[in-house]
Design an enzyme around this catalytic site. Structure first.
Site: not given
Ligand code: HPA
Ligand code: ZN
Length: 333
Positions: A197, A16, A274-275, A14
């Protein structure tokens, strides 16, 4: 413990790519493209990266991605992330990208996918890191626009493994994308989606029953008995992102993160960043802070790393190869 985590072979499921955009590289790319950005220093950027919710973050994330113009920009962005994977012992990664963030600004789909996929190929050659791409539809846009993106992706189908669903969750349920997911599956893409989320358990049900997802991204709000039972029955993993959850106030702090409860209930969990450029740490930092907050044992960390390969979209033989590396590492450490 930190050494154990850093050296543990792992996969990231996961991530981005636009969220891996570190401020230093953002400044450099903005400068070479003659684009003015809001910030004048790294300190100013860090100050801006304080969020109250998902939307707060998304506004800044989309603005940051706005400096990406050429194939070289997408290559450099992806290469920087893959170099960090090599340092963090990430052996396999499944990278999400948001084509609409770029095509809506007039950047060609081909420019985006070519830059990203060439960097992936180069990283496999240089570091032995394997990767898949997940094309994510932006859920705040219409299903019609997602269909257009699906259409644009078809000449590059051989480069894309899966489709995802991200961006503003509340008010944009999975069911909004029923038809485009059905069409994407027909084209051979594996379906995944962000669900639970900020959105309710009902969105996770929709992701399962309407989009037929093979993984749930986040899934924090899964705590309903029959829902947990269903996820366990389907043998589907949740891709959990601890530092993201903390930064976006999905949890108050990591000590109250539900990941241990999830594991106790039989859910399969993986740990991801994630980020990472926005939430204060790459994948190892996510493992480290979670381990400290919840006092996770080496055995629990070993299980999480094993899950990351088990619930990847790799073929069974390659999964086995990676998992045997994790087992061998654990037996010696
Ligand atoms: N949630 C939804 N959309 C996103 C995220 C996220 O965590 N990161 C990038 N786009
Ligand atoms: Zn995400």
């Amino acid at each position: 413990m930190q050494r154990f985590i850093r050296q543990l072979p792992k996969a990231e499921l996961h991530l981005h790519i636009e969220g891996s955009f570190q401020p230093e590289l953002m400044f450099a790319i903005a400068q070479r493209n003659n684009i003015k950005i809001k910030y004048t220093s790294i300190e100013e950027v860090k100050e801006a990266y304080k969020f109250d919710c998902l939307q707060d973050f998304l506004d800044i994330y989309y603005a940051g991605a706005g400096v990406l113009i050429t194939e070289a920009d997408f290559y450099d962005l992806t290469w920087a992330y893959l170099e960090s994977c090599a340092k963090e012992n990430v052996r396999h990664t499944e990278i999400m990208f948001d084509p609409q963030t770029h095509t809506d600004r007039g950047i060609a789909f081909e420019t985006v996918i070519s830059g990203i996929s060439k960097a992936c190929k180069a990283a496999e050659k240089k570091f032995g890191i394997t990767s898949f791409l997940i094309m994510s539809y932006l859920r705040h846009l219409s299903e019609e626009k997602a269909f257009k993106t699906l259409e644009e992706s078809l000449p590059f189908k051989h480069l894309i493994k899966a489709v995802g669903l991200d961006s503003s969750e509340r008010g944009n349920p999975p069911s909004k994308f029923k038809n485009v997911f059905e069409a994407s599956i027909k084209e051979g893409y594996v379906p995944v989606a962000h669900a639970g989320e900020e959105g309710p358990a009902a969105y996770i049900w929709e992701a399962l029953n309407i989009l037929h997802v093979r993984r749930i991204d986040h899934g924090n709000n899964c705590f309903e008995d029959d829902l947990i039972e269903e996820i366990v029955k389907r043998d589907i993993a949740l891709t959990i992102c601890p530092l993201s959850n903390k930064a976006l106030k999905v949890v108050d702090d990591l000590k109250s993160h539900p990941v241990k409860k999830m594991i106790e209930r039989g859910l399969k969990v993986t740990i991801n960043s994630d980020d990472p450029a926005y939430f204060g740490g790459q994948i190892n930092q996510n493992y480290i802070e979670l381990q400290e907050a919840l006092d996770l044992s080496k055995e629990e960390l070993f299980e999480l790393a094993k899950n990351s390969f088990q619930y990847s979209f790799l073929d069974e033989l390659t999964k086995e190869k990676y998992i045997s590396e994790v087992v061998s590492f654990y037996s010696k450490n």
